[in-house]
Design a protein around this motif. Structure first.
Motif, PDB file in Angstrom:
ATOM      1  N   ASP A  81     -10.049  -3.289 -10.164  1.00  0.00           N
ATOM      2  CA  ASP A  81      -9.791  -3.837 -11.311  1.00  0.00           C
ATOM      3  C   ASP A  81      -9.935  -4.797 -11.610  1.00  0.00           C
ATOM      4  OD1 ASP A  81      -8.345  -1.609 -12.233  1.00  0.00           O
ATOM      5  OD2 ASP A  81      -6.950  -1.851 -11.402  1.00  0.00           O
ATOM      6  N   GLY A  85       0.237  -1.854  -7.982  1.00  0.00           N
ATOM      7  CA  GLY A  85       0.215  -1.569  -9.483  1.00  0.00           C
ATOM      8  C   GLY A  85       0.069  -0.033  -9.744  1.00  0.00           C
ATOM      9  N   GLN A 105     -12.186   4.149  -5.232  1.00  0.00           N
ATOM     10  CA  GLN A 105     -11.927   4.121  -6.652  1.00  0.00           C
ATOM     11  C   GLN A 105     -12.918   2.743  -7.117  1.00  0.00           C
ATOM     12  OE1 GLN A 105      -8.125   4.198  -8.108  1.00  0.00           O
ATOM     13  NE2 GLN A 105      -7.781   3.049  -8.991  1.00  0.00           N
ATOM     14  N   THR A 149       0.864  -2.780 -14.728  1.00  0.00           N
ATOM     15  CA  THR A 149      -0.758  -3.577 -14.422  1.00  0.00           C
ATOM     16  C   THR A 149      -0.188  -4.973 -15.335  1.00  0.00           C
ATOM     17  OG1 THR A 149      -0.184  -2.923 -16.880  1.00  0.00           O
ATOM     18  CG2 THR A 149      -0.965  -1.172 -15.507  1.00  0.00           C
ATOM     19  N   ARG A 161      -8.159   0.429 -16.721  1.00  0.00           N
ATOM     20  CA  ARG A 161      -7.612   1.362 -15.663  1.00  0.00           C
ATOM     21  C   ARG A 161      -7.067   2.657 -16.065  1.00  0.00           C
ATOM     22  NH1 ARG A 161      -2.689   0.428 -11.998  1.00  0.00           N
ATOM     23  NH2 ARG A 161      -3.988  -1.034 -10.937  1.00  0.00           N
ATOM     24  N   LYS A 188      -8.497   5.908 -14.300  1.00  0.00           N
ATOM     25  CA  LYS A 188      -7.028   6.682 -13.543  1.00  0.00           C
ATOM     26  C   LYS A 188      -7.402   8.669 -13.705  1.00  0.00           C
ATOM     27  CE  LYS A 188      -3.102   5.722 -14.631  1.00  0.00           C
ATOM     28  NZ  LYS A 188      -1.680   5.025 -14.470  1.00  0.00           N
ATOM     29  N   SER A 228      -6.095  -2.921 -19.333  1.00  0.00           N
ATOM     30  CA  SER A 228      -5.305  -1.248 -18.897  1.00  0.00           C
ATOM     31  C   SER A 228      -6.296   0.007 -19.255  1.00  0.00           C
ATOM     32  CB  SER A 228      -3.726  -1.711 -19.821  1.00  0.00           C
ATOM     33  OG  SER A 228      -2.908  -2.561 -19.521  1.00  0.00           O
ATOM     34  N   TYR A 235      -6.348  -3.309  -8.587  1.00  0.00           N
ATOM     35  CA  TYR A 235      -6.955  -2.247  -7.578  1.00  0.00           C
ATOM     36  C   TYR A 235      -8.195  -2.575  -6.920  1.00  0.00           C
ATOM     37  CZ  TYR A 235      -7.387   2.004  -4.616  1.00  0.00           C
ATOM     38  OH  TYR A 235      -7.968   3.088  -3.558  1.00  0.00           O
ATOM     39  N   THR A 250      -5.480   5.172  -7.648  1.00  0.00           N
ATOM     40  CA  THR A 250      -3.938   4.641  -9.117  1.00  0.00           C
ATOM     41  C   THR A 250      -4.783   6.338  -9.761  1.00  0.00           C
ATOM     42  OG1 THR A 250      -6.128   4.191 -10.588  1.00  0.00           O
ATOM     43  CG2 THR A 250      -3.986   2.454  -8.956  1.00  0.00           C
ATOM     44  N   ILE A 255      -4.011  -6.714 -15.707  1.00  0.00           N
ATOM     45  CA  ILE A 255      -5.231  -6.103 -15.707  1.00  0.00           C
ATOM     46  C   ILE A 255      -5.978  -5.508 -17.418  1.00  0.00           C
ATOM     47  CG2 ILE A 255      -4.398  -5.997 -13.436  1.00  0.00           C
ATOM     48  CD1 ILE A 255      -4.240  -2.281 -14.427  1.00  0.00           C
TER      49      ILE A 255
END
Length: 866
Positions: free
Chosen positions: A499, A451, A496, A455, A547, A551, A544, A490, A659, A542
């Motif tokens: 996902d 990852g 964190q 993705t 995510r 991030k 996106s 992830y 990430t 995932i």
């Protein structure tokens, strides 16, 4: 042969390094990812996963001088420090380790050669022990090393068989003892006199030979290993020909420095030994990221500091002194432990703050204890007193026990525990914890994470779980857990969140609702939309957008961490974090609430680095190389030998497996939403980034416009308009207060005229209407002046809230106490109060019984004036 402590440490490490052992730096006092330990308490702790087979190193033999702490939890030597010759909170454990390489013969030969040839200890002074059933070790000592059989003792399982737990790696031990000579009482190990001080254990060799099964059977390990430990302080005492560890060079330097700072000449004082021991444990704990607090490791640190401060107080220390010892500690140990040098200011500042804070309560707490001792019946300090000192004045139990021991008293430990348990139950009512579902699952698979750069992708289903058990398929609508051969999802770690997303074959086959670790496997938790079987190849995707938001927030935490250290100081260390798609939360060590100017400076600095649009770079490198390069390692985290370093220009460099954005400019914008304290010495910032930061700014702007509209002002002039309104309100409040005072004075005139006469003294008893409670004190003072000599009892009742006040003129306080009267009255309306003999106040909740309260007050006054 006489050697300094530093020379002994270096001789040991060099000896084993010359014999193919990897020289490993001391790990932190905070065990990485090991919830079973409060502190690193033995040299083998950093290698625990290697011995268990859960971790591989690129070497199979190692040597270290590991810093250890035994001052809390199961392993606790704190109360013995200062009273014995060899107990410490902090100590250094010299060790050599074999991970499936050499075994008993080489371990024994190395130990004997080092002691007799390098350190030149007389062979006739050394005694050894072996486990009763370990004929192999006995034969090596007797036949190959040549130790006379009358100096080899066979010892039972209690002392000479080591185990990591009820199950798992275990094996026999072989100990080496030093004979201090006939002039010291005691007998060889295994004899009735073994508790004497003549024969002192200096080295323990542990042979990990078996794997103990649940039924107790011992299964031979395929790769037997060796774990050894020799206390640096003990062997230094032997080499320097002293009987107490506190007489070695290192401690003598600290003791002399403490005596000079405090101003005492009694270098044999046990209090100086306590202080010299405690400066080591406190300094290393702070260097490893612990700050004084009221829970966990921080509370242990606080206990040790306060114990040292109290012993300094006994020696006559005037003002803070403990923090000044850091300089001498650096002179003694800074070369071996450079982290002490880099954290010198952080350590000194933390110790000084704690000393000053405790200094404010020490005198009051000691006064409470001395009062309790004056009334003490017998020789046991009640548990309630011990708990009050702990709960109200921050006196750790062992500190109270210290004071008791000096006065030949004991403490009621059971009574204290009962009081503590009652407090725990109250605290637990708000939080009940369940068993983590992941703990029921076991996976032997090691997932490949893709990852960082992807993705989506394709992968094979290698494990399925449902209802906590392994299954071969999931049916439509069934909740379950899926493990893939490789995945871009992830798994939650490092703060964190995991996902979410989906798996597809011909359309969605599984909806991923969360991603967690099961051991080394990445587990996808969710719901099957269609039948999913072992061996299926699926397309994985995932979420996106989610995510991307995560991030942005994760990269923002790195910038925030750096900004906090720049603005507040290098004492700031991360204490925890949470990174979601919606927000970020960052906990950090700091001793005070942040000012508005500090928050603005931190927020501005983070945004400046965002606008600088730094390229984020990641690199795998050896952990020691990363730390030397300046990478921040997170508090309490465990790292592999090779670590992932995330760098943002020259501004931020941290060890991190999460990430991140490609450039800081991708974050867009950063805003701090709140800042608050969550524990003693720990603060929390909540913040947002990206579009969430824009929405936060828009919301604040909207509130600003609404506020300006209510005050009929434009936003730019809102502060001026608001100040005008505040000034006007204050003026009105003053006018109202003046009118109330006038009304009270008018009412007071009639009250004086209507005063009762009891035993020749004037007494006013009245329930008032339309009088604010804050006007009562002034009214009572005025009435007392008008009476000259007398008693005033007034009451106000509004909406089930009762306010009572009693005033007594000075000439009557020897007979009548205002607090006595007010409490009698308050009992009638469901309340209580207190105050001075001449003025006392109380509150209550039953406004229907004000007349009864005044009657009770009158009755009590009549009793007292008879």
């Amino acid at each position: 042969m006489s050697m300094t402590s530093a020379e002994v440490r270096e001789a040991f490490l060099s000896y084993f390094a010359d014999r193919g052992h990897q020289r490993v730096a001391s790990a932190s006092l905070i065990p990485g990812n090991d919830p079973t330990l409060l502190f690193t308490n033995a040299g083998m702790v950093p290698f625990k996963d290697v011995f268990l087979g859960d971790e591989q190193r690129d070497y199979n033999r190692a040597t270290s001088s590991q810093r250890c702490l035994r001052a809390g939890g199961k392993h606790n030597d704190l109360e013995n420090v200062g009273y014995t010759a060899r107990h410490h909170t902090f100590f250094e454990m010299l060790g050599n380790f074999s991970f499936g390489d050499y075994f008993k013969r080489e371990a024994i030969q190395y130990a004997w050669e080092f002691l007799t040839e390098v350190l030149q200890l007389p062979k006739e002074k050394l005694w050894v022990t072996v486990f009763t059933e370990d004929d192999e070790a006995y034969a090596i000592w007797a036949n190959e090393i040549g130790v006379p059989q009358d100096r080899i003792s066979r010892i039972g399982e209690k002392d000479n068989f080591w185990a990591m737990g009820d199950t798992g790696p275990c094996g026999p031990c072989s100990e080496i003892f030093y004979d201090h000579g006939e002039d010291v009482w005691g007998g060889p190990p295994g004899t009735p006199e073994e508790d004497g001080d003549r024969y002192i254990e200096i080295w323990n060799l542990v042979f990990m030979q078996y794997n103990r099964q649940a039924d107790g059977t011992l299964q031979p390990l395929p790769k037997p290993s060796v774990d050894t430990g020799m206390g640096l302080e003990r062997i230094a005492a032997v080499l320097q020909d002293v009987h107490s560890n506190y007489e070695i060079d290192l401690f003598q330097a600290l003791i002399k420095a403490a005596a000079d700072i405090i101003g005492t000449r009694d270098l044999d004082s046990k209090s100086l030994r306590v202080i010299a021991d405690h400066i080591r444990s406190c300094s290393f704990l702070i260097a490893d990221g612990v700050q004084p607090s009221n829970e966990g490791r921080g509370y242990v640190l606080r206990r040790i500091i306060r114990r040292a401060v109290r012993h300094g107080n006994m020696l006559g220390a005037q003002g803070p002194f403990f923090y000044k010892l850091v300089a001498e500690l650096l002179r003694q140990m800074g070369a071996a432990y450079p982290e002490l040098q880099s954290k010198e200011k952080v350590i000194s500042d933390a110790l000084l703050r704690e000393e000053e804070q405790f200094g404010k309560t020490l005198e009051r707490g000691l006064a409470i204890l001395n009062d309790a001792l004056a009334d003490l019946q017998g020789s046991v300090i009640p548990g309630e007193v011990v708990f009050k000192l702990y709960d109200t004045y921050g006196f750790p139990v062992d500190l109270t026990a210290d004071i008791a021991r000096e006065k030949e008293l004991t403490i009621d430990v059971e009574g204290f525990e009962r009081a503590m348990e009652a407090q725990r139950k109250r605290a637990q009512q708000a939080s009940q914890f369940g068993v983590d579902y992941n703990e029921r699952l076991k996976s032997s698979h090691r997932s490949e994470f893709t990852g960082y750069s992807a993705t989506s992708g394709t992968s094979e289903v290698v494990e399925l779980f449902a209802d906590g058990e392994k299954v071969k398929q999931l049916s439509p609508g069934q909740q379950g857990v899926v493990v893939l051969s490789q995945t871009p999802f992830y798994a939650e770690s490092g703060g964190q969140v995991g996902d979410v997303g989906r798996f597809l074959i011909d359309g969605t086959v599984f909806v991923v609702e969360d991603t967690q670790y099961i051991g080394k496997a990445i587990a996808h938790h969710g719901r099957a939309e269609a039948e999913l079987q072992l061996g299926d190849r699926v397309k994985v995707e995932i979420d996106s957008q989610r995510r991307a938001a995560i991030k942005r927030n994760h990269s923002s935490t790195h910038l925030l961490h750096a900004a906090l250290r720049n603005v507040l100081g290098e004492h700031v260390t991360q204490k925890g974090s949470l990174v979601t798609a919606e927000r970020l939360r960052f906990d950090f060590s700091h001793f005070a609430a942040l000012t508005a100017a500090e928050i603005d400076a931190i927020e501005l600095q983070v945004n400046e680095e965002i606008f600088a649009n730094h390229q984020l770079t990641t690199a795998l490198m050896p952990i020691e190389e990363a730390k030397q390069a300046g990478a921040m390692a997170l508090f309490g985290e465990k790292y592999d030998d090779d670590v992932r370093v995330v760098r943002m220009g020259d501004y931020s460099m941290e060890l991190c497996g999460g990430t991140h954005v490609e450039r800081t400019g991708d974050i867009g914008m950063f805003r701090i939403v709140s800042e608050a304290g969550i524990a003693s010495g720990v603060r929390r910032i909540e913040a947002v980034s990206g579009l969430a930061a824009v929405r936060h700014s828009q919301h604040q702007q909207q509130l600003l416009r609404q506020s300006a509209g209510l005050l009929k002002a434009d936003p730019a002039h809102l502060p001026e308009r608001l100040q005008q309104q505040l000034d006007r309100a204050k003026g009105l409040e003053r006018s109202i207060a003046d009118l109330q005072q006038q009304l009270a004075a008018q009412a007071g005139g009639s009250l004086v005229d209507d005063a009762l006469e009891i035993a020749g003294k004037k007494v006013i008893l009245a329930q008032l209407e339309n009088v604010e409670s804050k006007a009562l004190r002034g009214m009572v003072d005025d009435l007392k002046n008008q009476l000259g000599s007398g008693i005033v009892v007034l009451a106000i009742a509004n909406d089930n809230k009762v306010s009572l006040i009693v005033g007594v003129t000075k000439d009557l306080t020897s007979k009548v106490k205002a607090g006595d009267i007010v409490n009698v009255a308050a009992a009638e309306v469901g309340g209580k109060g207190g105050g001075r003999p001449d003025m006392a106040q109380a509150g209550g909740t039953d406004s229907s019984k004000v007349s009864q309260a005044l009657a009770a007050a009158q009755g009590r006054i009549e009793e007292l004036l008879r």
